[in-house]
Every structure is written in C-alpha cells, then in structure tokens.
Design an enzyme around this catalytic site. Structure first.
Site, PDB file in Angstrom:
ATOM      1  N   TRP A 101       0.865  -1.290   0.221  1.00 53.42           N
ATOM      2  CA  TRP A 101      -0.009   0.034  -0.090  1.00 53.42           C
ATOM      3  C   TRP A 101       0.936   1.172   0.031  1.00 53.42           C
ATOM      4  O   TRP A 101       0.551   2.333  -0.638  1.00 53.42           O
ATOM      5  CB  TRP A 101      -0.886  -0.051   1.158  1.00 53.42           C
ATOM      6  CG  TRP A 101      -1.831  -1.128   1.134  1.00 53.42           C
ATOM      7  CD1 TRP A 101      -2.240  -2.095   1.952  1.00 53.42           C
ATOM      8  CD2 TRP A 101      -2.796  -1.118  -0.060  1.00 53.42           C
ATOM      9  NE1 TRP A 101      -3.199  -3.148   1.504  1.00 53.42           N
ATOM     10  CE2 TRP A 101      -3.748  -2.591   0.359  1.00 53.42           C
ATOM     11  CE3 TRP A 101      -3.334  -0.736  -1.214  1.00 53.42           C
ATOM     12  CZ2 TRP A 101      -4.543  -2.817  -0.778  1.00 53.42           C
ATOM     13  CZ3 TRP A 101      -4.089  -1.244  -1.997  1.00 53.42           C
ATOM     14  CH2 TRP A 101      -4.807  -2.274  -1.818  1.00 53.42           C
ATOM     15  N   ASP A 171      -1.902   6.438   6.253  1.00 54.03           N
ATOM     16  CA  ASP A 171      -2.761   5.743   5.974  1.00 54.03           C
ATOM     17  C   ASP A 171      -2.942   4.564   6.948  1.00 54.03           C
ATOM     18  O   ASP A 171      -2.136   3.856   7.474  1.00 54.03           O
ATOM     19  CB  ASP A 171      -2.314   4.863   4.678  1.00 54.03           C
ATOM     20  CG  ASP A 171      -3.303   3.779   4.287  1.00 54.03           C
ATOM     21  OD1 ASP A 171      -4.410   3.428   4.884  1.00 54.03           O
ATOM     22  OD2 ASP A 171      -3.046   2.943   3.077  1.00 54.03           O
ATOM     23  N   LYS A 195     -11.986  -1.985   6.416  1.00 54.50           N
ATOM     24  CA  LYS A 195     -11.253  -2.750   7.119  1.00 54.50           C
ATOM     25  C   LYS A 195     -11.848  -3.004   8.445  1.00 54.50           C
ATOM     26  O   LYS A 195     -12.019  -3.882   9.272  1.00 54.50           O
ATOM     27  CB  LYS A 195      -9.963  -2.484   7.212  1.00 54.50           C
ATOM     28  CG  LYS A 195      -9.318  -2.169   6.043  1.00 54.50           C
ATOM     29  CD  LYS A 195      -8.983  -3.381   4.921  1.00 54.50           C
ATOM     30  CE  LYS A 195      -8.949  -3.185   3.678  1.00 54.50           C
ATOM     31  NZ  LYS A 195      -7.683  -2.411   3.320  1.00 54.50           N
TER      32      LYS A 195
END
Ligand SMILES: *Cc1c(COP(=O)(O)O)cnc(C)c1O
Length: 360
Positions: A101, A171, A195
């Site tokens: 990511w 993030d 999530k």
C-alpha cells in the site's frame, strides 16, 4: 441464520449489533417511512446522521478543533493521488515503504512530483518496520508518508517516525479506531473504512485545517480538492450516504464498548492469544518480527504450501472463513479487527491446535 467467524482482511467483519440495528431500520428509518438508502442527503434526518457520525468520531479519537473530518469516496486508493495533488507545494515528498500500500501510494505520488523512498523493508518481504528514528528526511519534502498498519504483511508502527519537523501523512485503513491515537502528530490521517469501520466506498480523511487551501497542483479536479469537501461539510455532492450511516452506527457501538482504550485492551488480548500460540507451535510460524507485529492482521505459515492450502480449506469447513493469505505472500492471514469477538480467536486457535496434532 448462521454466521461464520470471518477473518477477512477487508471488507471485513462488522459488529452483529450494528448489522441487526441496520436491518431493523431498513424499511423505515425512525418513522421517516423510508430507508436511509432512499433518503435525500439534504434531508433533516440525514443531516442528523452525518453530523452525529462526525461528532462521535471526534469524541472517540479526541480530534482537535483545528482538524476537519471529511467523509469521501474512492477508497483509500483515491487518497494516493489526492494527497500529493493537495500537499505537494514543493513537488517533493518522502515515502517509507513498508508494503504494497505504501509502495502504490509512492508510485501514484510520482506522477505529481519527486518521491524519495527514505526507508524500506522490502529486503525482508516487509516483515519488519525500519528504524525511523533518524531518517534522511528531505530538506524540501512537503510531507513524510507512511502506511501505519500493513494489512498484507501484518506489521505496525508502534512508534511514529521522526519526521524532523515535516508533516506526517498516514494511511491507517487497517488500524483505524483499534487503539487511541494522538491526532496532533499528523497532518493527515486517513483510511478506507472497509477494514475496521464500515462498508467499502467510504474513506475518512482527518486533516489539519491549515492544509486545506486553494493552492493545489494545477489541473486538480474539484472533486479531488480537500477544500471543496471541507467547505461543504462532506456534502458537496451526494456522499456515500448509506455507508456513512453504518460508520456512524459503528462509532456508537465503539462508544458503548467503552471507547478506544477499551478496544485496545480487547485487541491486545485477542492478538496475544494467537501470537502466544504461534510462538510455541511446532507447525505454524508467524512471519513478522515480534516487536513490529500488528494487532489487526496476523500472517502465518506452515512452510508447506500444500499444507497451507489444506488448512485454509478445512478451516472454512469448520466455520473459520477467509484465512488465506494475500495472493502476493501466500500462507495464511487472520484479520482480527475490532468486531472479531474473543471467541472467534479462541475457535481459531483451537482449530490450529487440532490441525497441528493431526499433521505433525
Ligand atoms: C485495503 C487498503 C487500502 C486500499 O483500500 P481501497 O479502499 O480498496 O482503495 C489502502 N491501504 C491500506 C492500508 C489498506 O489496508
């Protein structure tokens, strides 16, 4: 009805109470005679939903008044572009690469300016967090970027990097609301909600007010300018209205559970059960350096790909779903987010013990 223990990395398990409440309100939201899905985002009822959600999130995270909370669309991945478009005044940023990511975010930012990869753990398949106490932070960096919890590899920064005075952008998709956080340490802290908070499609951006300006890169679309959404209180266009409603319910649930301190204790207890088992197992092995382990995503392997596959298959048959590791790493991964009950981890560990006995 029968529900499984869902260890998916995302979209992931949500609190059963929240789903039940949403079901109860599906056809008639509190006397409005309609579903939240069918409601104008400019209606009184919806305004209460979105302002209530923001107020609860502010309370849970202790978000200071000089930070805005934005409910946006496009997932976490949209932020990979939106961040540089809005923050890269010097067209330079530093990225710490701790997994896919962060890597993707850096690649996207490269479209807009110079990206310095000031640290990386790629040499060891991202199984650790690099020492970030004295990094070569660039003189003219507009920000330092991290992915705080690495969903795929199961690592987490337990200490934030020393950015030497530069803005920190993080993030937190896969550790959002899993423990208390000091928002003042960040310029932007953001995450996709699928999530640990709600349905896919919503991304929450918490951004310091002075970073919200009209001075963005030339050509930045209106929809990708933070100011557009900050000025309109996340109602510039139709927001992901139903998703925000569910997020709001999860915030309420978290408050009822006792807030983020309590969630942290619960998450530590759950993770300990699984890590303690992995540390003494003769068959299974955790893949992350112990000091950098995530409370949310726990990857593990047997060392034999065929046995891994059989484990995932048999676990599924026993009601333990989505334990297959990310396609880029293989093995197994148990995501044990806020809504995963302790009993779910107990059931997983019991199953692993049994599988170990049968296969040694
Ligand atoms: C899942 C995930 C993403 C991507 O989220 P999308 O909403 O699919 O764009 C980004 N970062 C992290 C840490 C993630 O776990």
């Amino acid at each position: 009805m029968s529900r499984v223990y869902n260890f998916s990395a995302g979209p992931a398990v949500l609190p059963e109470e929240v789903l039940q409440e949403a079901a109860d309100e599906m056809l008639d939201y509190r006397g409005t005679g309609m579903s939240v899905m069918e409601m104008s985002h400019r209606s009184k009822a919806y305004e209460e939903i979105i302002t209530g959600a923001e107020a609860d999130l502010r309370e849970l995270m202790g978000i200071p008044d000089n930070y805005k909370v934005l409910f946006l669309q496009g997932g976490a991945s949209q932020q990979f572009a939106m961040i540089p478009m809005n923050l890269m005044k010097n067209r330079t940023a530093d990225y710490i690469i701790t997994g896919q990511w962060a890597k993707k975010a850096a690649q996207e930012a490269e479209k807009y300016g110079k990206v310095n990869r000031i640290a990386s753990s790629e040499d060891q398949t991202y199984s650790y967090i690099p020492d970030c106490s004295d990094l070569p932070v660039s003189e003219d960096a507009d920000y330092v970027y991290i992915c705080e919890n690495n969903t795929i590899y199961g690592t987490k920064y337990h200490e934030l990097p020393n950015t030497k005075g530069k803005l920190l952008v993080a993030d937190v998709s896969s550790c959002f609301l899993s423990e208390p956080v000091d928002v003042t340490k960040y310029g932007i802290v953001y995450g996709g909600v699928q999530k640990n908070i709600g349905p896919a499609g919503v991304v929450i951006v918490i951004i310091r007010e002075d970073l919200i300006t009209e001075d963005v890169l030339p050509g930045t679309p209106t929809m990708l300018t933070y100011k557009t959404h900050a000025d309109a209180k996340s109602l510039y266009n139709t927001p992901p209205a139903y998703g925000i409603y569910i997020c709001g319910k999860v915030f309420q649930w978290l408050k009822k559970m006792g807030g983020l301190e309590v969630m942290k204790e619960r998450n530590e207890k759950k993770a300990k059960l699984l890590y303690d088992f992995l540390d003494q197992s003769r068959l299974f092995k955790g893949t992350v350096v112990p000091k950098d382990r995530s409370l949310m995503n726990v990857p593990f392997v047997t060392g034999d790909a065929d046995l891994d596959a059989r484990f995932v298959k048999e676990a599924k048959a026993a009601g333990l779903e989505n334990l297959k590791g990310h396609r880029t790493v293989g093995g197994m991964r148990a995501s044990i987010y806020n809504a995963m009950p302790y009993e779910g981890v107990e059931a997983l560990v019991a199953f692993m013990k049994k599988f170990e006995e049968e296969n040694l």
